[in-house]
Scaffold this active site. Structure first.
Site, PDB file in Angstrom:
ATOM      1  N   HIS A 377       0.801  -1.221   0.000  1.00 62.49           N
ATOM      2  CA  HIS A 377       0.000   0.000   0.000  1.00 62.49           C
ATOM      3  C   HIS A 377       0.835   1.273   0.000  1.00 62.49           C
ATOM      4  O   HIS A 377       0.281   2.359   0.177  1.00 62.49           O
ATOM      5  CB  HIS A 377      -0.921   0.037   1.224  1.00 62.49           C
ATOM      6  CG  HIS A 377      -2.092  -0.872   1.135  1.00 62.49           C
ATOM      7  ND1 HIS A 377      -3.266  -0.540   0.497  1.00 62.49           N
ATOM      8  CD2 HIS A 377      -2.278  -2.133   1.596  1.00 62.49           C
ATOM      9  CE1 HIS A 377      -4.121  -1.545   0.573  1.00 62.49           C
ATOM     10  NE2 HIS A 377      -3.548  -2.523   1.243  1.00 62.49           N
ATOM     11  N   LYS A 568      -8.751  13.442   4.377  1.00 60.58           N
ATOM     12  CA  LYS A 568      -7.834  12.301   4.385  1.00 60.58           C
ATOM     13  C   LYS A 568      -6.829  12.513   5.507  1.00 60.58           C
ATOM     14  O   LYS A 568      -6.779  13.571   6.130  1.00 60.58           O
ATOM     15  CB  LYS A 568      -7.130  12.141   3.035  1.00 60.58           C
ATOM     16  CG  LYS A 568      -6.428  13.380   2.529  1.00 60.58           C
ATOM     17  CD  LYS A 568      -5.850  13.167   1.139  1.00 60.58           C
ATOM     18  CE  LYS A 568      -6.916  13.127   0.060  1.00 60.58           C
ATOM     19  NZ  LYS A 568      -6.957  11.905  -0.709  1.00 60.58           N
ATOM     20  N   ARG A 569      -6.051  11.479   5.760  1.00 63.78           N
ATOM     21  CA  ARG A 569      -4.993  11.586   6.762  1.00 63.78           C
ATOM     22  C   ARG A 569      -4.098  12.778   6.449  1.00 63.78           C
ATOM     23  O   ARG A 569      -3.790  13.059   5.300  1.00 63.78           O
ATOM     24  CB  ARG A 569      -4.171  10.287   6.739  1.00 63.78           C
ATOM     25  CG  ARG A 569      -3.020  10.218   7.711  1.00 63.78           C
ATOM     26  CD  ARG A 569      -2.536   8.776   7.815  1.00 63.78           C
ATOM     27  NE  ARG A 569      -2.307   8.164   6.510  1.00 63.78           N
ATOM     28  CZ  ARG A 569      -1.121   8.104   5.910  1.00 63.78           C
ATOM     29  NH1 ARG A 569      -0.055   8.627   6.485  1.00 63.78           N
ATOM     30  NH2 ARG A 569      -0.993   7.510   4.739  1.00 63.78           N
ATOM     31  N   LYS A 574       0.426  14.216   1.047  1.00 68.16           N
ATOM     32  CA  LYS A 574      -0.939  14.437   0.579  1.00 68.16           C
ATOM     33  C   LYS A 574      -1.202  15.919   0.305  1.00 68.16           C
ATOM     34  O   LYS A 574      -2.208  16.272  -0.284  1.00 68.16           O
ATOM     35  CB  LYS A 574      -1.936  13.872   1.587  1.00 68.16           C
ATOM     36  CG  LYS A 574      -1.863  12.345   1.686  1.00 68.16           C
ATOM     37  CD  LYS A 574      -2.847  11.791   2.685  1.00 68.16           C
ATOM     38  CE  LYS A 574      -2.719  10.290   2.841  1.00 68.16           C
ATOM     39  NZ  LYS A 574      -3.192   9.515   1.682  1.00 68.16           N
ATOM     40  N   THR A 676      -9.052   6.063  -2.149  1.00 75.35           N
ATOM     41  CA  THR A 676     -10.435   5.608  -2.376  1.00 75.35           C
ATOM     42  C   THR A 676     -11.417   6.752  -2.162  1.00 75.35           C
ATOM     43  O   THR A 676     -12.533   6.702  -2.670  1.00 75.35           O
ATOM     44  CB  THR A 676     -10.803   4.428  -1.452  1.00 75.35           C
ATOM     45  OG1 THR A 676     -10.562   4.795  -0.089  1.00 75.35           O
ATOM     46  CG2 THR A 676      -9.999   3.187  -1.813  1.00 75.35           C
ATOM     47  N   LYS A 680     -15.017   7.672  -4.092  1.00 73.79           N
ATOM     48  CA  LYS A 680     -16.287   7.919  -3.398  1.00 73.79           C
ATOM     49  C   LYS A 680     -16.893   9.248  -3.831  1.00 73.79           C
ATOM     50  O   LYS A 680     -18.101   9.340  -4.093  1.00 73.79           O
ATOM     51  CB  LYS A 680     -16.059   7.901  -1.885  1.00 73.79           C
ATOM     52  CG  LYS A 680     -15.637   6.550  -1.344  1.00 73.79           C
ATOM     53  CD  LYS A 680     -15.038   6.666   0.048  1.00 73.79           C
ATOM     54  CE  LYS A 680     -14.376   5.357   0.454  1.00 73.79           C
ATOM     55  NZ  LYS A 680     -13.527   5.498   1.657  1.00 73.79           N
TER      56      LYS A 680
END
Length: 833
Positions: A377, A568-569, A574, A676, A680
């Protein structure tokens, strides 16, 4: 088929079924079942029952319906001698289960009517249920989606993990700073689980290994652990779509073998008498305890071995009871490792086969490799776990012996093929020699698996050229791709009932079973009447989210504005920081020219930072400080609002995602494995702004270039910039906005009480911009202005929105699991229809 939806239900934000109206007999039976559970399981009189009491009664009555199917599914698996899949994951972010179960059992309207007859609001009960705090983010949510899809496709499967008392942590924002508190999700019990006190296994740690001679040339190794902890099973049934099949999520709770030292207690050492219990039970207290200390590192390793050991012994017991011979393990068992956390399974299965079942080494190794497969991952080398050799030798001495022998045989084979390539030997070794010897768990997982997959096409290709470059050179046939997916039952039917009803009316009710029917929307993408209906649904969702923001944050936002979402985290790769900097630039531009025809925006952030990750926590603080300044400035009024919603979890995601207009997927290219959240939000009609990273690449291929906003460096360009040198100063100097933004942050505009508060963030951007925020800033700014232009042309926006939803069918987790079943596990599936 008649489809009904209660307008009051939608106004409250509750789920509305597209199933046929329930029969009165079914309503009466469920109503009686709830009253019986309230009386005999909860012990309450209806007149005195609280919402929590009614929730428990409803959950117990629903669980009874699941149990019948669960027992039937289990009996069928045994009677048919089916091969089982065992999914080992440190996280299962399953969220609330009441509406999930009712949706999959087709009971939602039945229960709504039954409770309504009793004067109870089902949507109010939904808010009572706590989120199961069993995961952090995408890894755990993926595992939950996969469990749903395995049940939906009638694959005989078990999920194995840890039953955390407190999960990750409950995030509280105080004065803009993240603070961590225990998540009390089990305070009032868990009505969905079944404790199995009779199912427990001893998990050993430490001690010594004895070599017992069996003959002149053979020895048997016997591990004598110095400490034992009991792993006790808790089972949660996972019901698939339309209740056709039910699987088991088995979570392990740690229990001391001897919870009380009575001698110490009687001598007055009441605290010391409980020391062994506290040490044992710490294993299942929290998810991801800080590893900043040696004690924290040890606890993490103890957690990983604890659940892996218990899971392997449990599945071995089940296999032997059913089939008798461990040699048939690869034919009847598929073990999937979800990331490196359960990678110790390779050494543990070898230990069980060799030491406990007396198999020869080569035969045991063949069985192990044919049984285990591994999902990677991450492309971050630091995220591929490694453990100090001294820690492993002390905590798991027999496993360390096995790893040494595996490594010796492995390197011998490599040396025979590539006799003069010392660099290759060093790269593929299970032991890292530089800077302190460490066991490489990613390498162990790769070596011990017959299949290694990435989770998006780009990620899988980059695995071959980065983290597993040399393993790919040795074993190219083992590597493959399985792009992640999401379960539409949770993220469409439950999270967005208004859109679900509209899709069922437009594409036909079969879309609930077969998402490929969403493609029927494509010819209608420019239909203005459909645009209006979709806009009405979206606005309803945005009104509900605006109410939530007002209630939790005391911030009033305009539902007519563009809801720009990054959830998100919190992590530097990110690039929430890129989003915040662009927000500041937009704020300054709006202040300078408030009369311009700006597209009003609400910037919504949510996510948790690891407790010991200072830079990420500083990014959260900056987001909150920017929000304070922007939201208090009357110049921009409703043109711009910034919101950081604390304690991101599945339930909060279910409120945000249906209301999102723009989906932020802006990681540094080549660093996000898949994502993901991007799937969504696109399914729910949001447009994506993002880099060519992770599954964004495949989303772009499905929705078309015109319906996604792609910007920034590619993965190859990122690698080239890092190799040749990142020109932060040049990027800042060339940008019309970035220099001013950095100056504002550094001068204390957003931190007047502490001017240099954000200096660590800006210094990183100016002098070591590893995540290339400065390089991508202008391209991101331009892409955001293209978003503005599209938003201001409503027909164009809704056309793109429809095309996004219409082309998301491929991103169903049912498709992903079907590929795992065919290509990796070799198990049959039963299509939904």
């Amino acid at each position: 088929m008649t489809m009904e939806v209660d307008a009051n239900t939608l106004e409250k934000g509750g789920a509305a079924s597209v199933m046929p109206s329930p029969a009165s007999d079914d309503v009466a039976r469920f109503r009686a079942a709830v009253i019986a559970k309230l009386t005999y399981a909860v012990g309450k009189n209806p007149a005195a029952a609280s919402d929590r009491d009614w929730f428990l009664a409803t959950a117990f009555a629903t669980r009874d319906r699941i149990v019948d199917r669960w027992i039937t599914s289990t009996r069928q698996t045994y009677s048919e001698g089916r091969k089982r899949v065992y999914y080992l994951s440190l996280e299962f972010l399953i969220g609330r289960l009441l509406f999930d179960a009712l949706t999959n059992l087709e009971l939602l309207d039945t229960v709504r009517h039954a409770l309504g007859d009793l004067g109870v609001d089902l949507d109010r009960l939904r808010q009572v249920e706590p989120d199961a705090a069993l995961g952090n983010g995408g890894l755990g949510r993926l595992a939950a989606c996969f469990m749903d899809s395995m049940a939906t496709l009638s694959i005989a499967a078990y999920g194995y993990g840890i039953r955390y008392d407190h999960g990750l942590f409950r995030q509280v924002i105080k004065n803009g700073w993240q603070q961590e508190y225990p998540e009390e999700w089990l305070s009032f019990g868990n009505p969905w689980e079944f404790e199995r006190p009779e199912v427990f296994y001893d998990v050993g740690f430490g001690g010594s290994v004895e070599a017992v001679p069996l003959s002149n040339d053979r020895k048997k190794h016997v591990w004598h652990p110095g400490e034992r902890v009991e792993a006790v099973a808790y089972d949660t049934p996972i019901c698939g779509w339309r209740g056709r099949h039910v699987n088991t999520l088995r979570l392990w709770s740690a229990r001391a073998a001897d919870p009380l030292r009575l001698d110490a207690f009687n001598q007055g050492d009441h605290v010391g008498a409980l020391a062994d219990q506290v040490r044992a039970e710490a294993i299942s207290k929290v998810l991801y305890p800080s590893d900043a200390t040696p004690a924290g590192q040890e606890l993490r390793l103890r957690q990983e071995y604890f659940f892996t050991c218990a899971s392997l012994h449990d599945l071995m017991r089940r296999h032997i009871d059913s089939f008798g011979d461990v040699r048939s393990l690869p034919d009847k068992v598929a073990i999937q490792l979800n990331d490196t956390h359960p990678a110790i399974a390779v050494a543990e299965l070898m230990r069980v086969l060799v030491d406990e079942h007396d198999l020869e080494w080569d035969e045991a190794w063949d069985i192990t490799r044919r049984t285990i497969s591994y999902t990677n991952h991450t492309l971050l080398p630091e995220a591929l776990e490694t453990w100090p050799v001294p820690l492993m030798e002390r905590l798991l001495p027999r496993h360390m012996q096995i790893i040494y022998l595996l490594n010796a045989v492995h390197l011998g084979e490599v040396r025979a093929k590539f006799p003069d390539d010392d660099a290759l030997l060093s790269s593929v070794s299970l032991i890292e020699e530089g800077g302190g010897r460490r066991v490489r768990m990613g390498n162990l997982a790769f070596l011990g698996s017959h299949s290694i997959n990435g989770v998006a096409a780009l990620h899988s290709e980059l695995m071959k050229t980065t983290v597993f470059k040399d393993f790919y050179r040795l074993y190219p046939e083992r590597m493959n791709n399985k792009t992640n997916g999401i379960t539409f039952r949770r993220w469409l039917i439950e999270a967005n009932p208004g859109l679900t009803r509209l899709l069922a009316e437009t594409c036909g009710p079969g879309v609930l079973d077969d998402p490929t029917l969403l493609e029927k929307l494509v010819p209608m993408a420019e239909d203005r009447s459909l645009h209006e209906r979709l806009a009405a649904v979206r606005r309803q969702n945005k009104v509900a989210l605006a109410r939530l923001i007002r209630d939790r944050m005391e911030i009033k936002v305009n539902p007519g504005a563009l809801f720009d979402v990054q959830i998100k985290r919190i992590h530097e790769y990110k690039r929430q920081l890129l989003n915040i900097l662009e927000t500041i630039a937009l704020y300054e531009a709006m202040r300078a020219n408030p009369a311009k025809n700006w597209a009003p925006r609400v910037k919504i952030f949510s996510g948790k930072a690891a407790a010991s990750y200072h830079q990420a926590k500083l990014i959260i603080k900056l987001a909150n400080d920017v929000a304070r300044v922007v939201n208090d400035d009357p110049t921009v009024k409703d043109l711009l609002k910034v919101v950081f919603l604390p304690n991101y979890n599945v339930s909060l995601a279910e409120a945000i995602i249906p209301a999102a207009d723009l989906s932020e997927q802006i990681s540094t290219a080549g660093m996000e494995a898949s994502g993901t959240g991007n799937m969504k939000m696109a399914l729910n009609g949001a447009l994506t702004i993002g880099t060519l990273d992770g599954a964004n690449v495949e989303i772009k291929e499905h929705v078309g270039d015109a319906n996604i906003f792609i910007f920034g460096l590619t993965a190859d360009e990122v690698e080239e910039r890092r190799r040749t040198g990142i020109d932060e100063a040049g990027s800042i100097a060339r940008s019309p906005h970035l220099g001013e933004v950095l100056d504002a942050v550094e001068s204390g505009v957003f931190s007047p009480d502490e001017r240099d508060r954000f200096r660590p963030l800006t210094d990183a951007l100016r002098y070591h911009d590893y995540f290339l925020v400065t390089s991508d800033f202008d391209a991101y700014w331009d892409a955001q202005r293209a978003v503005d232009a599209r938003w201001n042309k409503k027909d164009a926006w809704w056309t793109s929105s429809i095309i996004n939803t219409a082309n998301m069918a491929w991103f169903s987790s049912d498709r992903t699991i079907s590929e795992y079943a065919k290509d990796i596990w070799d198990v049959p599936v039963k299509p939904v229809r």
